[in-house]
Design a protein around this motif. Structure first.
Motif, short mmCIF file in Angstrom:
data_model
loop_
_atom_site.label_atom_id
_atom_site.label_comp_id
_atom_site.label_asym_id
_atom_site.label_seq_id
_atom_site.Cartn_x
_atom_site.Cartn_y
_atom_site.Cartn_z
N UNK A 80 51.41 29.24 26.96
CA UNK A 80 53.02 29.27 26.58
C UNK A 80 53.08 30.01 25.28
N UNK A 81 52.35 29.71 24.22
CA UNK A 81 52.58 30.51 23.21
C UNK A 81 52.08 31.89 23.13
N UNK A 82 50.83 32.29 23.94
CA UNK A 82 50.68 33.59 24.12
C UNK A 82 51.90 34.33 25.08
N UNK A 83 52.31 33.63 26.05
CA UNK A 83 53.74 34.32 26.78
C UNK A 83 54.56 34.52 25.73
N UNK A 84 55.07 33.63 25.13
CA UNK A 84 56.04 33.77 24.12
C UNK A 84 56.02 34.93 23.12
N UNK A 85 54.74 35.20 22.73
CA UNK A 85 54.52 36.32 21.85
C UNK A 85 54.72 37.64 22.74
N UNK A 86 54.13 37.60 23.98
CA UNK A 86 54.04 38.87 25.03
C UNK A 86 55.61 39.09 25.15
N UNK A 91 60.34 42.75 24.84
CA UNK A 91 61.72 42.68 24.32
C UNK A 91 61.83 43.74 23.48
N UNK A 92 61.08 43.91 22.42
CA UNK A 92 60.94 44.85 21.57
C UNK A 92 60.91 46.33 22.51
N UNK A 93 59.88 46.50 23.26
CA UNK A 93 60.04 47.97 23.88
C UNK A 93 61.09 48.22 24.89
N UNK A 95 64.24 47.14 24.30
CA UNK A 95 65.17 47.37 23.42
C UNK A 95 65.23 48.97 23.06
N UNK A 96 63.69 49.33 22.73
CA UNK A 96 63.28 50.63 22.36
C UNK A 96 63.73 51.56 23.47
N UNK A 97 63.53 51.18 24.65
CA UNK A 97 63.53 52.24 25.83
C UNK A 97 65.00 52.26 26.18
N UNK A 98 66.06 51.06 25.91
CA UNK A 98 67.38 51.15 26.24
C UNK A 98 68.03 52.15 25.22
N UNK A 99 67.74 52.06 24.06
CA UNK A 99 68.34 52.70 22.85
C UNK A 99 67.82 54.36 23.02
N UNK A 100 66.78 54.65 23.60
CA UNK A 100 66.35 55.91 24.05
C UNK A 100 67.04 56.15 25.11
N UNK A 101 67.33 55.63 26.06
CA UNK A 101 68.03 56.02 27.23
C UNK A 101 69.61 56.18 27.08
N UNK A 102 69.94 55.54 26.10
CA UNK A 102 71.61 55.91 25.49
C UNK A 102 71.47 56.81 24.84
#
Length: 123
Positions: A80-86, A91-93, A95-102
């Motif tokens: 569960x901890x590994x999954x939360x970290x992943x 989420x970071x990537x 957000x980055x892709x959404x910002x790039x697309x925008x």
């Protein structure tokens, strides 16, 4: 938490240990059954099981009818901890892709607006 994650990643860095985890996903197994799934000596698998246990990824329990037999099973919490970290990394990537697309869409709109203003002047 970082230390636990580090230990888990270190343990999972080995392909044999990842394969052991894949076996234990299906069902808890005795050490001998785990060893039978690999073309290596049983002591080698025992060492891998020990690393996974020390990392907290698996646990061993004794079988009621024979205290000498150990049954290995996955522990839920560290995965569960590994999954939360992943999830955080994903989420970071995302957000980055959404910002790039925008930004690409904004630039495309700006070029389209500039092109339509240019066409209006040339007529």
């Amino acid at each position: 938490m970082a230390t636990q994650l580090d230990a888990a990643w270190d343990a999972l860095a080995d392909p044999t240990r990842r394969r052991i985890v894949e076996l234990l996903v299906k069902e808890p197994m005795r050490a001998g059954a785990v060893a039978d799934a690999f073309p290596v000596a049983a002591p080698t698998i025992s060492r891998h099981l020990r690393v996974l246990r020390k990392a907290g990824l698996i646990e061993e329990t004794r079988v009621d009818d024979d205290a000498r037999v150990k049954l290995y099973r996955l522990r839920r919490e560290p995965f569960g901890d590994l999954g939360a970290w992943l999830d955080q990394v994903q989420a970071f990537w995302r957000d980055q892709l959404e910002a790039y697309a925008a930004e690409v869409a904004r630039q495309a709109d700006a070029q389209a607006d500039a092109g339509s203003r240019h066409e209006g002047k040339s007529r």
